[in-house]
Design a protein around this motif. Structure first.
Motif, PDB file in Angstrom:
ATOM      1  N   LEU A 148       0.596  -1.071   0.112  1.00 51.22           N
ATOM      2  CA  LEU A 148      -0.103   0.108  -0.008  1.00 51.22           C
ATOM      3  C   LEU A 148       0.731   1.874   0.172  1.00 51.22           C
ATOM      4  O   LEU A 148       0.764   1.998  -0.746  1.00 51.22           O
ATOM      5  N   ILE A 149       1.974   0.907   0.568  1.00 52.08           N
ATOM      6  CA  ILE A 149       2.506   2.300   0.736  1.00 52.08           C
ATOM      7  C   ILE A 149       3.509   2.766  -1.159  1.00 52.08           C
ATOM      8  O   ILE A 149       3.526   3.823  -0.729  1.00 52.08           O
ATOM      9  N   THR A 150       3.812   1.670  -1.272  1.00 53.57           N
ATOM     10  CA  THR A 150       4.489   1.922  -2.736  1.00 53.57           C
ATOM     11  C   THR A 150       3.531   1.965  -3.819  1.00 53.57           C
ATOM     12  O   THR A 150       3.672   3.233  -3.908  1.00 53.57           O
ATOM     13  N   LYS A 151       2.276   1.817  -3.375  1.00 57.19           N
ATOM     14  CA  LYS A 151       1.003   2.360  -4.528  1.00 57.19           C
ATOM     15  C   LYS A 151       0.557   4.169  -4.462  1.00 57.19           C
ATOM     16  O   LYS A 151       0.420   4.010  -4.810  1.00 57.19           O
ATOM     17  N   ILE A 152       0.811   3.629  -2.825  1.00 51.38           N
ATOM     18  CA  ILE A 152       0.637   5.778  -2.202  1.00 51.38           C
ATOM     19  C   ILE A 152       1.255   6.281  -3.257  1.00 51.38           C
ATOM     20  O   ILE A 152       0.916   7.002  -3.553  1.00 51.38           O
ATOM     21  N   ASP A 153       2.728   5.883  -2.422  1.00 46.71           N
ATOM     22  CA  ASP A 153       3.440   6.874  -2.743  1.00 46.71           C
ATOM     23  C   ASP A 153       3.473   7.318  -4.117  1.00 46.71           C
ATOM     24  O   ASP A 153       3.561   8.859  -5.126  1.00 46.71           O
ATOM     25  N   GLU A 154       3.215   6.040  -5.435  1.00 46.75           N
ATOM     26  CA  GLU A 154       3.469   6.082  -6.989  1.00 46.75           C
ATOM     27  C   GLU A 154       2.311   6.877  -7.646  1.00 46.75           C
ATOM     28  O   GLU A 154       2.124   7.893  -8.170  1.00 46.75           O
ATOM     29  N   THR A 155       0.829   6.528  -7.299  1.00 51.12           N
ATOM     30  CA  THR A 155       0.301   7.131  -7.590  1.00 51.12           C
ATOM     31  C   THR A 155      -1.312   8.008  -6.875  1.00 51.12           C
ATOM     32  O   THR A 155      -1.993   8.871  -7.124  1.00 51.12           O
ATOM     33  N   CYS A 156      -1.580   8.136  -4.890  1.00 52.99           N
ATOM     34  CA  CYS A 156      -2.372   8.896  -4.506  1.00 52.99           C
ATOM     35  C   CYS A 156      -1.608   9.818  -3.333  1.00 52.99           C
ATOM     36  O   CYS A 156      -1.819   9.093  -2.269  1.00 52.99           O
ATOM     37  N   PRO A 157      -0.676   9.951  -3.266  1.00 48.45           N
ATOM     38  CA  PRO A 157       0.530  10.677  -1.752  1.00 48.45           C
ATOM     39  C   PRO A 157      -0.450  11.402  -1.616  1.00 48.45           C
ATOM     40  O   PRO A 157       0.007  11.770  -0.509  1.00 48.45           O
TER      41      PRO A 157
END
Length: 803
Positions: A148-157
């Protein structure tokens, strides 16, 4: 708050702090939407069949593929009670995969292609293996905190905005920034000092500008409801109380647009800090070009960075929930300083996307009243307000605040009345501030045009001010002025407003080398950039304190008439061209050369020519009238073009009135009221009047008389020979209404204007109704979070219901 500054530990703690409903709503649903999935309906409850939420995406053939989500908070492993929980999780995942969801509306059974187990903590390897072995289904997927942290950083910070968002320190910093500058000093650089417009936004010094907004008025006449066109007037600070959620504020250079936004931010900060209730609002001041320069960065992150730079705070003042709840009050300054139609359109598109996602938030945008701004299609949904010229009383307040030990009130009032008639610009806060600054140093009468006024001001800022204080400067202000003119012309030609100190030093080094003064490089750079007070530091780069100053110095670097001809139709160069001819007020023949060139065929070129003409006050009046005739002729042709396209346009009357409001200042040549009847005869009978409506040129002559204050002549002319085209009468009525309500004029002149509006009111009733209908057709309605235009069928249906 810088997103990069948030540690991984802080992100992990944030995820673990959420309960299951909040985790699913604030994190999972937002992330899946950003990844392109749709629907996201919540299925928690007895009928969920292992599915907490259901999403779908479209495959290459356009078919829907459904994805189920099972959310859990905390860690998932094989230790202690977790073993029992894991059995429950496994059963739920198997049920979600095997049991269909029955869609009630379509009575169809929906099977999912994937089921995601999503945890706010870790799903360790042993737990994953146990689930896979038990179910043996490739459609089971896992996402834990690391994924989740990786995906959030990439697409939804922007999700991380909820970490340590602190409103109170931000409001306090914003309020303090204004109040610390409450006393305006007449020290060099203070008025255009590091705090910029914050100086003028405090209670003691703020001038609350008037805003005019076109609207429709509904009233009952003979038992039936009737719509009529109206103009409502509010104070600038009243924008904070409006229900409209998207507002465009238009105003000329120096009219107080930026200060108005700072004032709104200050008022909201004071108000919300005193109560901090659940209905609080967060002011978010940001420059339009910052939105553009953020490019692919998430919009809310760009806004957070901007306000943090302004206040020096390390944390974001708002959270994602603030946006969702409609608490953000977005104050976007200087759309006109974004260069190019495509870039301006990009800014508006980003604002519209933000507003579509968070429709309860308010967006206010300021810009100069350029035709190119009005023509941006994406801005059509914004409610428009125009800043009016300030009056003598407001101007006197500025003089008293800026020049506390200067000229007496009687003399200042008389000089301000003369400034109100100065060539080139209406009475506005910037012009009065410049006047107040030079009044103490130079007791002589005011200059005859805006360029000479700015010449006096910049002369003081570049050195004479310090000389009068007894400071010994080595370098004459003329050298620095010439250097700035050349440098600023290149800056302006590159369509830029910011530059680095190194760029200026490099340019200055080359310039001083050419005139054999290279040894003076460092003192000249220091006095020009740091001591003059003309510049401010913006994120490590320099820019002029006010864009009008850049336009003024760019005019000093204009190389020749050929260049002026090539840019005469561009909004970006308009004020610089006016300043150029203001510096050469005797060279009206050069302006005639520009006016008759092929470059001036554009529909926007005649506006710059007409404004520049008003600064050529040392040229013979008859020569100026020759240029003025060209301006009026071109305005008439442009008007005829608008009329001829009437049936093709959706809002023909609105388009014509916008054209009138943009062009009326360009035809306002002082002196045409003092010549014999030859000007009037030319307007109605002259050669070259080959197009369809013979009244249009006379209309523009009358419009010019209104703008220069000769309303008594207008009244006599229309009594003797009234205009037959009531579209023209409608515009004339509007001009006289503005004169009566907004302009600084004697009571007698305002009474004359009121009589004209009364004379025309019966003639324009039908067109007022048509205009009201057009405006209602442009109204936007907020329906279920979507912006929908009221079309004619809906409008008529609503009218019939009201009747």
């Amino acid at each position: 708050m810088s997103i990069e500054s948030i540690s991984r530990i802080e992100k992990e703690k944030f995820l673990l702090s959420l309960d299951e409903d909040r985790f699913r709503e604030a994190v999972v649903r937002r992330l899946f939407y950003r990844l392109g999935l749709k629907d996201g309906r919540d299925l928690c409850g007895p009928e969920e069949h292992g599915k907490d939420a259901l999403f779908y995406s479209l495959d290459l053939m356009g078919e829907k593929e459904y994805v189920a989500v099972q959310t859990k908070v905390g860690n998932i492993n094989l230790s202690g009670k977790a073993t029992t929980n894991l059995l429950d999780i496994t059963a739920q995942l198997r049920t979600a995969r095997e049991s269909p969801y029955v869609c009630v509306s379509t009575r169809t059974k929906i099977f999912v292609s994937k089921v995601y187990l999503i945890a706010s903590g870790r799903i360790n390897a042993h737990a994953r293996e146990r689930i896979v072995e038990s179910i043996k289904d490739v459609g089971i997927k896992f996402l834990d905190r690391d994924d989740l942290i990786t995906k959030i950083d990439e697409t939804c910070p922007e999700i991380w905005l909820d970490i340590d968002a602190e409103l109170s320190p931000y409001l306090q910093a914003l309020e303090k920034r204004v109040e610390d500058q409450a006393v305006i000093s007449n020290d060099a650089g203070m008025v255009f000092g590091a705090q910029g417009g914050f100086l003028a936004a405090a209670d003691e010094s703020y001038i609350d500008v008037k805003l005019i907004c076109p609207s429709t008025k509904r009233e009952q006449v003979n038992g039936r409801w009737k719509d009529s066109f109206d103009l409502k007037e509010i104070r600038g600070s009243g924008l904070a109380k409006l229900s409209a959620s998207k507002i465009l504020v238009l105003g000329e250079a120096g009219s107080g647009k930026s200060t108005l936004l700072i004032r709104l931010a200050y008022l909201l900060a004071k108000q919300e800090r005193s109560r901090l209730s659940r209905t609080y609002r967060v002011p978010v001041p940001v420059r339009a070009r910052d939105i553009l320069e953020a490019k692919s960065e998430e919009f809310l992150i760009a806004c957070a960075r901007s306000v943090q730079r302004q206040t020096g705070l390390s944390k974001s003042p708002f959270s994602l929930d603030d946006a969702k709840a409609g608490r953000l009050f977005l104050l976007v300054d200087a759309l006109d300083e974004v260069l190019g139609d495509s870039n301006r359109r990009t800014v508006i598109q980003r604002l519209n996307e933000f507003h579509a996602q968070y429709p309860k938030c308010c967006v206010i945008v300021t810009a100069r009243a350029y035709g190119s701004i009005e023509r941006i299609g994406e801005i059509a949904s914004y409610e428009r307000y125009r800043i009016s010229a300030i009056g003598i009383k407001e101007a006197e307040k500025i003089v008293r605040r800026v020049n506390k030990t200067g000229i007496d009130d009687g003399k200042s009032r008389e000089l301000l009345r003369k400034i109100d008639n100065i060539h080139g610009i209406d009475l506005n806060p910037l012009l009065v501030t410049v006047f107040a600054l030079i009044a103490e140093a130079d007791k002589r009468d005011i200059p005859a045009n805006i360029t000479e006024l700015f010449n006096k001001f910049t002369e003081l800022m570049l050195g004479r001010w310090d000389q009068e204080k007894g400071l010994s400067l080595q370098y004459q202000e003329k050298m620095k002025e010439h250097l700035l003119g050349r440098f600023t012309f290149e800056l302006h030609r590159g369509r830029k407003t910011r530059f680095s100190l190194e760029q200026f030093r490099g340019f200055a080094e080359q310039y001083l080398s050419q005139i054999n003064a290279l040894k003076d490089l460092e003192p000249v750079v220091h006095e020009t950039i740091e001591r003059s007070g003309l510049f401010r530091d913006q994120d490590g780069e320099l820019e002029y304190r006010h864009h009008l100053l850049q336009e003024f110095f760019a005019a000093k670097g204009l190389p020749n008439l050929d260049f002026i001809k090539s840019v005469i139709a561009e909004d970006w160069w308009r004020n610089s061209i006016v300043f150029y001819f203001g510096s050469n007020p005797e060279r009206v023949e050069d302006l005639l050369d520009v006016a008759t060139s092929n470059y001036s065929a554009s529909c926007d070129a005649y506006i710059a020519i007409g404004l520049a003409l008003q600064t050529c006050y040392l040229s013979p009046l008859q020569d100026r009238i020759d240029v003025w005739k060209h301006v009026v002729e071109t305005a008439a042709h442009a008007t005829q073009d608008i009329f001829s396209r009437g049936d093709e346009e959706q809002y023909p009357l609105s388009d014509f009135l916008m054209h009138y409001l943009a062009a009326r200042d360009a035809v306002a040549l002082g002196g045409i009221e003092n010549v014999d009847e030859s000007v009037m005869r030319w307007a109605t009978e002259g050669n070259g009047f080959a197009f369809g409506n013979p009244e249009i040129r006379r209309f523009w002559y009358l419009a010019a008389l209104v703008e220069i204050g000769s309303v008594e002549l207008v009244r006599r002319y229309i009594q003797k020979s009234p205009l037959k085209d009531n579209r023209l009468n409608l515009a004339l009525h509007l001009g006289c209404f503005f004169f009566q309500k907004v302009r600084t004029a004697t009571r007698e002149r305002k009474q004359e204007a009121a009589e004209i509006t009364k004379m025309l009111s019966t003639k324009i009733a039908y067109h007022q109704a048509l205009l009201a209908k057009e405006f209602r057709g442009q109204l936007l309605e907020l329906r279920r979070g979507k912006i929908v235009a009221l079309d004619e069928e809906e409008y008529m249906g609503e009218s019939e219901r009201l009747d």
